[in-house]
Design an enzyme around this catalytic site. Structure first.
Site, PDB file in Angstrom:
ATOM      1  N   SER A   1      89.530  -5.179 -12.824  1.00  0.00           N
ATOM      2  CA  SER A   1      90.741  -4.554 -12.318  1.00  0.00           C
ATOM      3  C   SER A   1      91.086  -3.545 -13.225  1.00  0.00           C
ATOM      4  O   SER A   1      91.904  -2.410 -13.045  1.00  0.00           O
ATOM      5  CB  SER A   1      91.964  -5.480 -12.246  1.00  0.00           C
ATOM      6  OG  SER A   1      92.225  -6.078 -10.987  1.00  0.00           O
TER       7      SER A   1
ATOM      8  N   PRO B   1     109.287   1.719 -20.910  1.00  0.00           N
ATOM      9  CA  PRO B   1     109.622   2.834 -21.483  1.00  0.00           C
ATOM     10  C   PRO B   1     108.307   3.680 -21.746  1.00  0.00           C
ATOM     11  O   PRO B   1     108.222   4.935 -22.004  1.00  0.00           O
ATOM     12  CB  PRO B   1     110.043   2.458 -22.938  1.00  0.00           C
ATOM     13  CG  PRO B   1     109.472   0.760 -23.118  1.00  0.00           C
ATOM     14  CD  PRO B   1     109.907   0.401 -21.623  1.00  0.00           C
TER      15      PRO B   1
ATOM     16  N   HIS C   1     100.471  -7.405 -12.102  1.00  0.00           N
ATOM     17  CA  HIS C   1      99.039  -6.831 -12.066  1.00  0.00           C
ATOM     18  C   HIS C   1      99.489  -5.318 -11.915  1.00  0.00           C
ATOM     19  O   HIS C   1      98.695  -4.433 -12.422  1.00  0.00           O
ATOM     20  CB  HIS C   1      98.520  -7.310 -10.993  1.00  0.00           C
ATOM     21  CG  HIS C   1      97.076  -7.161 -11.134  1.00  0.00           C
ATOM     22  ND1 HIS C   1      96.668  -5.853 -10.287  1.00  0.00           N
ATOM     23  CD2 HIS C   1      95.975  -7.235 -11.622  1.00  0.00           C
ATOM     24  CE1 HIS C   1      95.466  -5.782 -10.447  1.00  0.00           C
ATOM     25  NE2 HIS C   1      94.831  -6.652 -11.475  1.00  0.00           N
TER      26      HIS C   1
ATOM     27  N   TYR D   1      81.851  -0.415  -0.302  1.00  0.00           N
ATOM     28  CA  TYR D   1      81.718   0.591   0.774  1.00  0.00           C
ATOM     29  C   TYR D   1      80.981   1.719   0.302  1.00  0.00           C
ATOM     30  O   TYR D   1      81.228   2.047  -0.946  1.00  0.00           O
ATOM     31  CB  TYR D   1      83.111   1.007   1.311  1.00  0.00           C
ATOM     32  CG  TYR D   1      83.882  -0.287   1.885  1.00  0.00           C
ATOM     33  CD1 TYR D   1      83.212  -1.397   2.627  1.00  0.00           C
ATOM     34  CD2 TYR D   1      85.423  -0.203   2.114  1.00  0.00           C
ATOM     35  CE1 TYR D   1      83.785  -2.133   3.285  1.00  0.00           C
ATOM     36  CE2 TYR D   1      85.983  -1.290   2.805  1.00  0.00           C
ATOM     37  CZ  TYR D   1      85.060  -2.292   3.375  1.00  0.00           C
ATOM     38  OH  TYR D   1      85.825  -3.217   4.086  1.00  0.00           O
TER      39      TYR D   1
ATOM     40  N   ASP E   1      98.423  -1.724  -5.129  1.00  0.00           N
ATOM     41  CA  ASP E   1      98.445  -2.751  -5.986  1.00  0.00           C
ATOM     42  C   ASP E   1      99.703  -3.855  -5.599  1.00  0.00           C
ATOM     43  O   ASP E   1     100.284  -3.696  -4.544  1.00  0.00           O
ATOM     44  CB  ASP E   1      98.335  -2.474  -7.450  1.00  0.00           C
ATOM     45  CG  ASP E   1      97.456  -3.707  -8.224  1.00  0.00           C
ATOM     46  OD1 ASP E   1      98.166  -4.526  -8.494  1.00  0.00           O
ATOM     47  OD2 ASP E   1      96.339  -3.248  -8.625  1.00  0.00           O
TER      48      ASP E   1
ATOM     49  N   ILE F   1     101.372   2.458 -26.219  1.00  0.00           N
ATOM     50  CA  ILE F   1      99.872   2.882 -26.036  1.00  0.00           C
ATOM     51  C   ILE F   1      99.854   4.298 -25.296  1.00  0.00           C
ATOM     52  O   ILE F   1     100.864   4.906 -25.005  1.00  0.00           O
ATOM     53  CB  ILE F   1      99.221   1.712 -25.245  1.00  0.00           C
ATOM     54  CG1 ILE F   1      99.792   1.691 -23.733  1.00  0.00           C
ATOM     55  CG2 ILE F   1      99.245   0.310 -25.707  1.00  0.00           C
ATOM     56  CD1 ILE F   1      98.929   0.926 -22.604  1.00  0.00           C
TER      57      ILE F   1
ATOM     58  N   ASP G   1      78.402   1.307  -9.373  1.00  0.00           N
ATOM     59  CA  ASP G   1      77.994   2.590  -9.533  1.00  0.00           C
ATOM     60  C   ASP G   1      78.088   3.218 -11.078  1.00  0.00           C
ATOM     61  O   ASP G   1      77.494   3.605 -11.711  1.00  0.00           O
ATOM     62  CB  ASP G   1      79.028   3.697  -8.856  1.00  0.00           C
ATOM     63  CG  ASP G   1      78.806   3.564  -7.182  1.00  0.00           C
ATOM     64  OD1 ASP G   1      77.553   3.757  -6.680  1.00  0.00           O
ATOM     65  OD2 ASP G   1      79.823   3.190  -6.653  1.00  0.00           O
TER      66      ASP G   1
ATOM     67  N   ASP H   1     106.993   0.438  -1.376  1.00  0.00           N
ATOM     68  CA  ASP H   1     106.980  -0.791  -1.610  1.00  0.00           C
ATOM     69  C   ASP H   1     106.967  -1.183  -0.031  1.00  0.00           C
ATOM     70  O   ASP H   1     107.992  -1.517   0.803  1.00  0.00           O
ATOM     71  CB  ASP H   1     108.122  -1.311  -2.095  1.00  0.00           C
ATOM     72  CG  ASP H   1     108.054  -2.807  -2.325  1.00  0.00           C
ATOM     73  OD1 ASP H   1     107.777  -3.691  -1.746  1.00  0.00           O
ATOM     74  OD2 ASP H   1     108.609  -3.036  -3.569  1.00  0.00           O
TER      75      ASP H   1
END
Length: 674
Positions: free
Chosen positions: A362, A172, A197, A312, A164, A215, A338, A183
């Protein structure tokens, strides 16, 4: 920006021939007589590809194997102006003339050292613009993750490669739940996230659970990490990913045994043999491949079309649902979908260190990828095909009965999927330790600590000891993994811990021959002697007795002090103020302070206790000084005696008492200074 793989500049043709088939160099290899033209042996010989390069003039080259390099292609500096080695098998080259790109792709495709050659391009992440209204983590309970978050306790981490825009590794709620990927934009092991993103995607998988902030990722308490691969996103909100970098990341992730799942929250509506080949290689390496189905469900041009790589074979294509379990209007629909998972108004981490609600397939994709990782954490023998089958067999069917183009086989149900998996990782007590060694005295508290892994569900720990044929509970079963054992009788103990998991499986571990001794008799005293004018060294005296003289006008010239202890870590240091010399340095434990045979008087002294138990005691001392007599008691490093008056010390008394005790006598005027 790029990682250069060093190849010797003067690489001999014989060496090239040894690693690649003979006769594959293009005809222009022989045409190198011009001083301005040379065959490229290494991409170090051409310019770097950077953000200013034109992607339309770039070609992705995937080699047949790791031994073939740019030197086997027969390209010259008249044909290419730049290049980048992005992995052992993937190069990106920049063609000098855009008009020659297609012809060079065809030429390279015929080279037996090349597996795939194709024009480079951008592929887009599958996110939608953010809604200002922040929702709660409804996705957690919708797929049953609220019943699974503490059910898997694998010891070896299961890694999800996230290809990504990178990751804010300082977030945190992510710290501790990632391992390094790569990278490719900046050529660094540590991936950053300028776009945002990638951090949103990673939070759906592995945001730290049960840490009282933010979360929790779908992984819950399972030992699941993300490995961020940055393949694009050069600025805030940039959704372009470099297909060449994506291919390199797929090859790298496929080679890592700890990577079990690869998440691809991106897609495009174009054919790419390079991307397909890299995906097929990863699947053949045993990886579970999960991808976003696409966000063009309402787009008149692309609605119902096949987005790649989601479409694919052997890639789990995931559509997005909203909090009413309806398929999101933007979610792509086709026969290759799927499964589906929550993907609208998903609350997750952002690259600014906070949280926000986001929408798109995404985010349905990493929720599904995390579910795959949880299953593999519970049973490390699961294959990629088996994981996909379990999710499909346990999905909650929506829409038309059976598989359909919108929901696929239905919404993933992680709790049902996990219930169908039998953990093959046995319950194990990884460690059981005591914070003190055997040989402690009766009444000494000993902290016992245990840790377990494997099994099913959460753990409870029970601690007990065996002594003289009897068993005694130290701490009954609870979730606490530590307990305190305080022996009351001397002897030899066996200390035990038992661990039960959620299925009732019970195992135990013991510390044997833990010896407990009688309470040691602890004593302490202090001894000291002085060197007296005309008399020399006196015998040692202890605990407040006089050393030196009174009423004889004899000076003290030197002193030695030492402690006598049993059961305590206690020493002593001291220094003296000597005529014509001043304060000497500290000495310790029976060493001479002062002088002998020099006829120099002691005028003052300081004494301090040392050692781990020094804070348990106070040391008091008092001197008899010329023209003054007995002065007040001082303690713990304070000065006693005189300064600037040329008065000799004639006698001294020293005592050790428990800390905080009253002084042995008056503390008035222990020290006089002129």
């Amino acid at each position: 920006m790029k990682l250069k793989k060093g190849i010797a500049f003067l690489l001999m043709i014989a060496l090239i021939a040894a690693s690649c088939p003979v006769g594959v160099l293009a005809s222009n290899v022989q045409q190198t007589s011009s001083k301005d033209t040379m065959v490229v042996q290494s991409l170090d010989e051409v310019a770097d590809i950077d953000e200013n390069s034109n992607i339309n003039q770039q070609i992705i080259v995937i080699y047949q194997n790791n031994s073939c390099k740019i030197s086997s292609l027969g390209l010259t500096t008249q044909e290419i102006t730049g290049g980048e080695t992005v992995s052992d098998r993937v190069d990106i080259i920049e063609v000098k003339d855009a008009a020659n790109v297609d012809a060079m792709v065809n030429q390279l495709s015929e080279n037996p050292n090349v597996l795939i050659a194709e024009k480079n391009s951008y592929i887009q992440v599958s996110a939608l613009p953010n809604d200002a209204e922040l929702s709660q983590e409804w996705q957690f309970e919708r797929i049953g993750a609220d019943h699974t978050w503490n059910k898997v306790n694998n010891s070896a981490p299961v890694v999800v490669a996230v290809i990504d825009t990178g990751l804010n590794t300082d977030h945190p709620d992510i710290k501790g739940n990632f391992v390094y990927g790569y990278d490719y934009v900046d050529g660094s092991v540590t991936a950053i996230d300028k776009s945002g993103h990638g951090t949103m995607v990673c939070g759906c998988i592995s945001a730290v659970a049960n840490n009282s902030i933010g979360i929790a990722g779908i992984a819950g308490n399972a030992n699941i990490k993300v490995a961020p691969y940055r393949v694009g996103g050069v600025s805030d909100g940039d959704t372009n990913l470099d297909v060449g970098y994506v291919c390199a990341a797929l090859y790298d992730a496929a080679s890592r045994p700890e990577v079990k799942v690869i998440n691809m929250s991106f897609g495009g509506y174009f054919a790419s043999s390079a991307l397909r080949t890299a995906v097929e290689n990863a699947y053949a390496a045993g990886k579970v491949l999960v991808a976003a189905a696409g966000n063009e469900g309402e787009n008149a041009e692309y609605s119902g079309e096949f987005s790649n790589p989601a479409s694919y074979n052997n890639v789990i294509s995931v559509g997005a649902t909203d909090n009413t379990n309806a398929i999101a209007s933007f979610s792509q629909h086709n026969s290759q979908v799927d499964l589906c998972a929550p993907g609208k108004q998903i609350y997750t981490t952002n690259h600014d260190g906070g949280y926000q609600a986001v929408s798109g397939t995404s985010f349905a994709s990493p929720i599904t990828a995390a579910a795959c990782a949880v299953l593999m954490a519970a049973d490390s023998t699961l294959t990629n095909a088996k994981v996909e089958k379990i999710l499909k067999d346990t999905a909650l069917d929506f829409g038309a009965a059976g598989k359909d183009d919108y929901y696929g086989y239905g919404m993933i149900q992680l709790d049902n999927a996990l219930a169908s998996v039998t953990p093959n990782v046995p319950l194990t007590i990884d460690s059981f330790t005591a914070d003190k060694t055997p040989g402690q005295s009766v009444g000494t508290p000993v902290t016992l600590t245990a840790s377990a892994s494997g099994g099913a569900g959460s753990y409870t720990y029970g601690f007990y000891y065996e002594f003289n044929g009897e068993t005694t509970t130290i701490q009954d079963y609870s979730t606490a993994s530590t307990a305190t054992f305080t022996p009351t009788i001397p002897g030899i103990y066996t200390l035990n811990v038992e661990v039960k998991d959620g299925s009732g499986t019970l195992i135990k571990k013991a510390i044997i021959n833990f010896v407990v001794r009688e309470v040691a008799v602890k004593t302490t005293s202090i001894s000291y002697r002085t060197h007296v004018q005309s008399d020399g060294w006196q015998n040692y005296v202890t605990d407040g007795a006089l050393s030196g003289t009174t009423n004889r006008s004899l000076r003290l010239e030197g002193i030695e002090i030492k402690t006598n202890t049993q059961g305590y870590d206690l020493g002593v240091k001291y220094k003296t103020h000597v005529e014509n010399i001043g304060w000497q340095d500290y000495v310790a434990d029976g060493t001479l302070s002062g002088t002998t045979a020099r006829s120099l008087r002691l005028e003052a002294i300081q004494i301090e206790l040392t050692g781990e138990d020094a804070d348990l005691f106070d040391v008091y001392y008092q001197v008899h000084a010329q023209n003054v007599g007995w002065m007040g008691w001082a303690k713990n490093g304070a000065s006693v005696g005189t300064s600037g008056l040329s008065y000799r010390l004639e006698g001294i008394r020293i005592k050790i008492v428990p800390a905080g005790s009253a002084a042995p006598g008056s503390t008035d005027t222990p020290y006089i200074s002129n």
